[in-house]
Design an enzyme around this catalytic site. Structure first.
Site, PDB file in Angstrom:
ATOM      1  N   LYS A 231       3.232  -9.933   3.522  1.00 24.34           N
ATOM      2  CA  LYS A 231       3.081 -10.164   2.079  1.00 24.34           C
ATOM      3  C   LYS A 231       3.885  -9.134   1.292  1.00 24.34           C
ATOM      4  O   LYS A 231       3.629  -7.930   1.383  1.00 24.34           O
ATOM      5  CB  LYS A 231       1.599 -10.086   1.705  1.00 24.34           C
ATOM      6  CG  LYS A 231       1.342 -10.356   0.233  1.00 24.34           C
ATOM      7  CD  LYS A 231      -0.145 -10.448  -0.027  1.00 24.34           C
ATOM      8  CE  LYS A 231      -0.460 -10.784  -1.459  1.00 24.34           C
ATOM      9  NZ  LYS A 231      -1.913 -10.853  -1.695  1.00 24.34           N
TER      10      LYS A 231
ATOM     11  N   CYS B 217       0.828  -1.210   0.000  1.00 26.07           N
ATOM     12  CA  CYS B 217       0.000   0.000   0.000  1.00 26.07           C
ATOM     13  C   CYS B 217       0.860   1.256   0.000  1.00 26.07           C
ATOM     14  O   CYS B 217       1.926   1.282   0.616  1.00 26.07           O
ATOM     15  CB  CYS B 217      -0.867   0.052   1.252  1.00 26.07           C
ATOM     16  SG  CYS B 217      -1.755  -1.450   1.557  1.00 26.07           S
TER      17      CYS B 217
ATOM     18  N   ASN C 239       2.520 -10.153  -4.363  1.00 26.58           N
ATOM     19  CA  ASN C 239       1.358  -9.334  -4.661  1.00 26.58           C
ATOM     20  C   ASN C 239       1.412  -9.021  -6.163  1.00 26.58           C
ATOM     21  O   ASN C 239       2.262  -9.549  -6.869  1.00 26.58           O
ATOM     22  CB  ASN C 239       1.384  -8.059  -3.806  1.00 26.58           C
ATOM     23  CG  ASN C 239      -0.006  -7.577  -3.467  1.00 26.58           C
ATOM     24  OD1 ASN C 239      -0.870  -7.532  -4.348  1.00 26.58           O
ATOM     25  ND2 ASN C 239      -0.241  -7.234  -2.227  1.00 26.58           N
TER      26      ASN C 239
ATOM     27  N   THR D 295      -6.383 -15.240  -8.796  1.00 24.55           N
ATOM     28  CA  THR D 295      -7.138 -15.023 -10.028  1.00 24.55           C
ATOM     29  C   THR D 295      -7.834 -16.289 -10.535  1.00 24.55           C
ATOM     30  O   THR D 295      -8.935 -16.216 -11.092  1.00 24.55           O
ATOM     31  CB  THR D 295      -6.174 -14.463 -11.108  1.00 24.55           C
ATOM     32  OG1 THR D 295      -5.586 -13.257 -10.581  1.00 24.55           O
ATOM     33  CG2 THR D 295      -6.890 -14.136 -12.399  1.00 24.55           C
TER      34      THR D 295
HETATM   35  C1  LIG Z   1      -9.374  -8.365  -7.775  1.00 25.72           C
HETATM   36  C2  LIG Z   1      -8.160  -8.508  -6.916  1.00 25.72           C
HETATM   37  C3  LIG Z   1      -8.160  -7.953  -5.620  1.00 25.72           C
HETATM   38  C4  LIG Z   1      -7.049  -8.075  -4.797  1.00 25.72           C
HETATM   39  N1  LIG Z   1      -7.074  -7.550  -3.523  1.00 25.72           N
HETATM   40  C5  LIG Z   1      -6.001  -7.713  -2.693  1.00 25.72           C
HETATM   41  C6  LIG Z   1      -6.021  -7.221  -1.354  1.00 25.72           C
HETATM   42  O1  LIG Z   1      -7.018  -6.653  -0.869  1.00 25.72           O
HETATM   43  N2  LIG Z   1      -4.907  -7.396  -0.578  1.00 25.72           N
HETATM   44  C7  LIG Z   1      -3.784  -8.030  -1.062  1.00 25.72           C
HETATM   45  O2  LIG Z   1      -2.806  -8.183  -0.326  1.00 25.72           O
HETATM   46  N3  LIG Z   1      -3.757  -8.536  -2.311  1.00 25.72           N
HETATM   47  C8  LIG Z   1      -4.822  -8.390  -3.136  1.00 25.72           C
HETATM   48  N4  LIG Z   1      -4.790  -8.903  -4.413  1.00 25.72           N
HETATM   49  C9  LIG Z   1      -3.582  -9.627  -4.866  1.00 25.72           C
HETATM   50  C10 LIG Z   1      -3.772 -11.150  -4.746  1.00 25.72           C
HETATM   51  O3  LIG Z   1      -4.043 -11.524  -3.412  1.00 25.72           O
HETATM   52  C11 LIG Z   1      -2.521 -11.896  -5.254  1.00 25.72           C
HETATM   53  O4  LIG Z   1      -1.388 -11.482  -4.509  1.00 25.72           O
HETATM   54  C12 LIG Z   1      -2.239 -11.634  -6.722  1.00 25.72           C
HETATM   55  O5  LIG Z   1      -3.426 -11.550  -7.481  1.00 25.72           O
HETATM   56  C13 LIG Z   1      -1.329 -12.720  -7.342  1.00 25.72           C
HETATM   57  O6  LIG Z   1      -1.919 -13.997  -7.272  1.00 25.72           O
HETATM   58  P1  LIG Z   1      -2.771 -14.656  -8.487  1.00 25.72           P
HETATM   59  O7  LIG Z   1      -1.932 -14.513  -9.721  1.00 25.72           O
HETATM   60  O8  LIG Z   1      -2.995 -16.082  -8.072  1.00 25.72           O
HETATM   61  O9  LIG Z   1      -4.025 -13.871  -8.582  1.00 25.72           O
HETATM   62  C14 LIG Z   1      -5.896  -8.784  -5.265  1.00 25.72           C
HETATM   63  C15 LIG Z   1      -5.909  -9.350  -6.552  1.00 25.72           C
HETATM   64  C16 LIG Z   1      -7.011  -9.228  -7.363  1.00 25.72           C
HETATM   65  C17 LIG Z   1      -6.975  -9.860  -8.735  1.00 25.72           C
END
Ligand SMILES: Cc1cc2nc3c(=O)[nH]c(=O)nc-3n(C[C@H](O)[C@H](O)[C@H](O)COP(=O)(O)O)c2cc1C
EC number: 1.3.1.14
Length: 303
Positions: free
Chosen positions: A165, A130, A192, A266
């Site tokens: 994270k 953040c 992230n 995702t």
């Molecule tokens: C729609 C969306 C919302 C997300 N919101 C958060 C969040 O609130 N806090 C956080 O630490 N990561 C958030 N992320 C990141 C995911 O937790 C993750 O770290 C990132 O998408 C990579 O993993 P993936 O490729 O399996 O999606 C968000 C990702 C997406 C796609």
């Protein structure tokens, strides 16, 4: 049937599969589709001290093999979570973990203190991607000083398992992990989203209202895998790997790279049952490989 259980700090999980924050709501939204108690841990939406509206629309864009998002941590704040959401989810028979986000150290600390009082929340995951409003909007997680400061402050306030994270938008991810470990993190999760951008050529405009957004999904997997491997070799605390995990094979690759557990983000949007399929797929893989426990493959990559 192999023993799939893993421990992250004092957190005991029935298997190494978790859901990634922001992609699985509060878990209850998925309960009609799958048996969510079969998941090792559910990381709920990013929670901030005060409620947030999130960013204006459009805040999602599809990309080849992934997506961009700029949701902007939309949530109703830590007290609303404690009073309204926690009572609904506290008896779900898996580890319910809160993703804590903030734009000032004091906000992180206060949110962590609120979560510390909730008996059935055994851990928090600190989202340090953040922007730090007091320091010109640069994310806490992109300098070792920023990582050290926020982790140290939250560690003093939070007594249970603290997962930190990491942001992948850095030059040296291992340094950030070591700063988190040195300041009291029990575990590191990564990655992230990666900072990306999409343009509508006809309109000559950015697709996202925020111009840039976070890239996730299959496209980011090789980067995530590389970073997980680097961090697992840099720290002694357990690592939780995520980024582009779409199936059990991807999950096994992260475990071999040194992750003690994994998260799926995702992919939940494409197949709401993916987590359960990954649990079963890891189990079948272990049986085929003649392993009695998942611990036998954690960090078992042969170079
Ligand atoms: C729609 C969306 C919302 C997300 N919101 C958060 C969040 O609130 N806090 C956080 O630490 N990561 C958030 N992320 C990141 C995911 O937790 C993750 O770290 C990132 O998408 C990579 O993993 P993936 O490729 O399996 O999606 C968000 C990702 C997406 C796609």
């Amino acid at each position: 049937m192999a023993d799939l259980s893993v421990n992250i700090g004092e957190l005991q999980m029935k298997n190494p599969v978790m859901t990634a924050s922001g992609t699985f709501g509060y878990g209850e939204e998925f309960a009609d589709f799958i048996d969510i108690t079969r998941i090792g841990g559910i990381i709920v939406k990013g929670t901030t001290l005060h409620s947030r509206e999130g960013n204006p629309y459009p805040r999602m864009a599809e990309t080849p093999a992934g997506m961009l998002n700029a949701v902007g941590l939309q949530n109703k704040g830590a007290n609303y979570f404690a009073e309204q959401i926690y009572p609904r989810i506290k008896d779900i028979q898996t580890n319910m973990i809160v993703n804590v986000s903030g734009s000032a150290i004091e906000d992180y600390v206060k949110t962590a203190e609120i979560m510390n009082e909730l008996d059935k929340i055994p851990a928090i995951e600190l989202n340090i991607s953040c922007p730090n409003v007091k320091q010109g909007g640069m994310a806490f997680g992109v300098t070792t000083e920023g990582v050290a400061e926020v982790v140290n402050a939250v560690r003093s306030a939070y007594k249970k398992t603290l997962i930190v994270k990491l942001s992948p938008n850095v030059t040296n991810i291992a340094e950030m992990a070591r700063a988190a470990e040195a300041n009291g993190a029990d575990s590191i999760s990564l990655i992230n989203t990666l900072l990306g951008m999409a343009i509508d050529a006809e309109r000559r405009k950015p697709i996202l209202s925020t111009v840039t957004g976070g890239l996730s999904g299959a496209a980011v997997k090789p980067i995530a895998l590389r970073m997980v491997w680097q961090v697992a070799n840099a720290v002694k605390i357990p690592v939780i790997g995520l980024g582009g995990i779409m199936n059990w094979k991807d999950a096994v690759e992260f475990l071999l790279a040194g992750a003690s557990a994994i998260q799926i983000g995702t992919a939940n949007f494409i197949d709401p049952a993916v987590t359960i399929k990954v649990v079963d797929g890891i189990n079948d893989y272990l049986d085929r490989q003649g392993c009695k426990s998942v611990s036998e493959i954690i960090g078992a990559l042969e170079l």
